[in-house]
Enzyme design. Structure first.
Site, mmCIF file in Angstrom:
data_model
loop_
_atom_site.group_PDB
_atom_site.id
_atom_site.type_symbol
_atom_site.label_atom_id
_atom_site.label_comp_id
_atom_site.label_asym_id
_atom_site.label_seq_id
_atom_site.Cartn_x
_atom_site.Cartn_y
_atom_site.Cartn_z
ATOM 1 N N TYR A 48 29.572 13.540 -11.974
ATOM 2 C CA TYR A 48 28.660 13.270 -10.862
ATOM 3 C C TYR A 48 28.127 14.569 -10.282
ATOM 4 C CZ TYR A 48 30.196 8.383 -10.385
ATOM 5 O OH TYR A 48 30.465 7.058 -10.594
ATOM 6 N N TYR B 120 34.918 8.524 -16.915
ATOM 7 C CA TYR B 120 35.464 9.764 -16.356
ATOM 8 C C TYR B 120 36.879 9.550 -15.834
ATOM 9 C CZ TYR B 120 33.948 7.848 -11.834
ATOM 10 O OH TYR B 120 33.753 7.049 -10.741
ATOM 11 N N ARG C 76 37.966 5.733 -15.509
ATOM 12 C CA ARG C 76 37.063 4.656 -15.105
ATOM 13 C C ARG C 76 36.178 4.234 -16.271
ATOM 14 N NH1 ARG C 76 35.105 3.082 -10.704
ATOM 15 N NH2 ARG C 76 35.508 1.155 -11.797
ATOM 16 N N HIS D 178 30.098 3.068 -15.589
ATOM 17 C CA HIS D 178 29.511 2.131 -14.630
ATOM 18 C C HIS D 178 28.368 2.790 -13.881
ATOM 19 C CE1 HIS D 178 32.561 4.389 -12.363
ATOM 20 N NE2 HIS D 178 31.703 4.317 -11.370
ATOM 21 N N HIS E 222 26.700 2.515 -10.015
ATOM 22 C CA HIS E 222 26.854 1.966 -8.670
ATOM 23 C C HIS E 222 25.527 1.355 -8.228
ATOM 24 C CE1 HIS E 222 30.753 3.981 -7.761
ATOM 25 N NE2 HIS E 222 30.296 4.878 -8.611
#
Lengths: 222, 265
Positions: free
Chosen positions: B130, B169, B179, B182, B184
């Site tokens: 991110y 990640y 995780r 995905h 958000h």
């Protein structure tokens, strides 16, 4: 997984010539929830820790320009069950105008500095503190007290929490408010923002433990 | 309540066992009460460690929505530029990774479109990183990818975004926790009580069974609603892989209508 497995492209019966993805279950399919009659609610997931570069926007905490005479400040700290501030929460407020009516002004993001769209968003700082400037809403109807709808998102909060910030200096209206009346007296104060200066109200949000904020279910807890 | 001691050595096996045990007890409780499993995740889902001190212990108080709760902020096309729906054109160069299109419709519980409402998205890049200062995953940033987009739904509730498939990640919930990939998503319904922030997943991810965030939703049918469907008709030749994901925001029926909506209910 889909309830009916798609054809296995590696299986012996797979006919590549006849393959049309549009015939697969799932393509153009009704929503998975539709199998059970009515549409199934899409579930919530946590906002996670990494929203800070995505959700906050310029002017998000300033629902009303701070220099305007009717601007008020609503601020507080979001804390956890150990009493520690949460540094990665994000709070939204949504409130009526001074006459108690929701704004229908377009442009909640890109708004005129003298306008009022009613919606605000503020990420907390590293001390778990958030602050908005907005206006004090009017009551929506006779017999209910004015309040701001407050929504809390955070890492570790799998489904956002709704609450309301009423105002301590509206004691008479608060005394007759139907929602406040429904809340156990020992917890009612968690829904009331306390005046802590001229035009400033403090509304701390405790997710758990001593002084736990009253959170609300609008019939959407399915 | 005391903060639990850190448990960095908790294994995936232990967490998976906790998930299975919790699912069993929720299924049993729902069966004996004669009710369906909830669609939303449990807020007190201990296998996801951050929930332990962050869930309310009191029952939520039922509130009758007033007018402000039955309407939503009036976002509109002046708030969002059309280019914000394409996360691959925000920089001078092309981002790395697999270009994808995600499209679908946002509906209310009666199947009516949620029109002209705001969707916000954010995600990791193709490497699972991110653009966030607290993301310490030692995977490369992509100078051509920020991973933030916005779009306003159309009159039929539809949306369409172009982006890069995010990578999985690691996170520190337990040892070797990863995780599933995905995106958000944040939604506003026609009523503020329909507000939703969630995550869209990709079909067939082997990490689903291991992920306490995904598994915090006890109902398997509800979990499945977070998984996009590969749709060959959305894929574009020589350009992008297509996914379809429809979203349903249920909630109290609005008694308030915009004048132009008067004939659609």
């Amino acid at each position: 997984m889909p309830e009916t497995a798609p054809p296995d492209p590696t299986g012996p019966d797979f006919d590549d010539e006849a393959f049309d993805a549009a015939d697969l279950p799932g393509s153009h399919a009704p929503h998975p929830g539709a199998h059970r009659g009515g549409l199934g609610q899409t579930p919530s997931q946590t906002v996670g820790p990494f929203f800070g570069y995505a959700l906050p926007y310029a002017g998000g905490p300033d629902v009303r320009a701070p220099w305007l005479p009717d601007a008020i400040r609503l601020h507080g700290t979001v804390s956890d069950g150990a009493g520690d501030p949460i540094p990665d929460a994000i709070v939204e407020i949504w409130g009526a105008d001074a006459a108690g009516r929701p704004s229908t002004e377009r442009g909640s993001f890109d708004r005129d500095a003298h306008g009022f769209a009613g919606f605000g968003r503020a990420a907390v700082d590293r001390a778990g503190h958030y602050a908005f400037t907005t206006i004090k809403p009017g009551a929506a109807r006779a017999g209910s007290a004015p309040y701001l709808l407050v929504t809390v998102f955070a890492r570790g909060v799998t489904h956002h929490l709704f609450t309301r910030a009423y105002f301590a200096d509206e004691a008479a209206a608060n005394a007759s408010d139907p929602l406040l009346a429904r809340v156990d007296e020992s917890r009612r104060g968690t829904l009331v923002a306390q005046a802590d200066g001229p035009g400033s109200y403090r509304f701390d949000i405790r997710l758990q433990g001593e002084g736990e904020t009253v959170f609300l279910d609008y019939g959407t807890e399915v | 309540m005391q903060r639990p001691a850190p448990q960095p050595q908790t294994t995936q096996r232990q967490v998976s066992d906790e998930i299975a045990e919790r699912h069993r007890s929720e299924v049993d409780a729902a069966a004996s009460a004669g009710r369906a499993l909830a669609a939303h995740p449990r807020r007190d889902f201990a296998p996801y460690r951050s929930t332990v001190l962050r869930h309310p212990t009191h029952e939520l108080v039922r509130a009758d929505p007033e007018e402000i709760e039955l309407v939503s902020p009036a976002f509109g096309h002046t708030d969002v530029a059309a280019e914000e729906a394409d996360l691959t054109i925000q920089h001078t160069g092309e981002p790395l990774g697999e270009r994808i299109i995600v499209t679908g419709r946002v509906l209310d519980g009666e199947g009516r479109p949620v029109r002209n409402q705001l969707i916000e998205i954010w995600q990791a890049n193709a490497s699972g990183r991110y653009v966030h200062k607290r993301d310490q995953h030692p995977a490369p940033l992509d100078p051509n990818f920020t991973g933030v987009g916005r779009v306003i739904t159309g009159d039929d509730g539809s949306y369409r975004i172009t982006t890069i498939k995010p990578g999985a990640y690691p996170w520190k919930n337990h040892r070797n926790a990863w995780r599933p990939a995905h995106i958000h998503f944040s939604f506003f319904g026609s009523a503020f009580t329909q507000r939703l922030i969630t995550q869209m997943y990709f079909p067939g991810d082997p990490l689903f069974a291991l992920d306490p965030i995904y598994q915090s939703i006890v109902d398997p049918a509800a979990r499945e609603r977070l998984v996009a469907t590969y749709d060959h008709d959305v894929s574009e030749p020589e350009w992008a892989i297509g996914y379809r994901w429809d979203v349903v925001l249920t909630g109290p029926k609005s008694t308030w209508m915009e004048p132009e909506d008067a004939d659609h209910a």
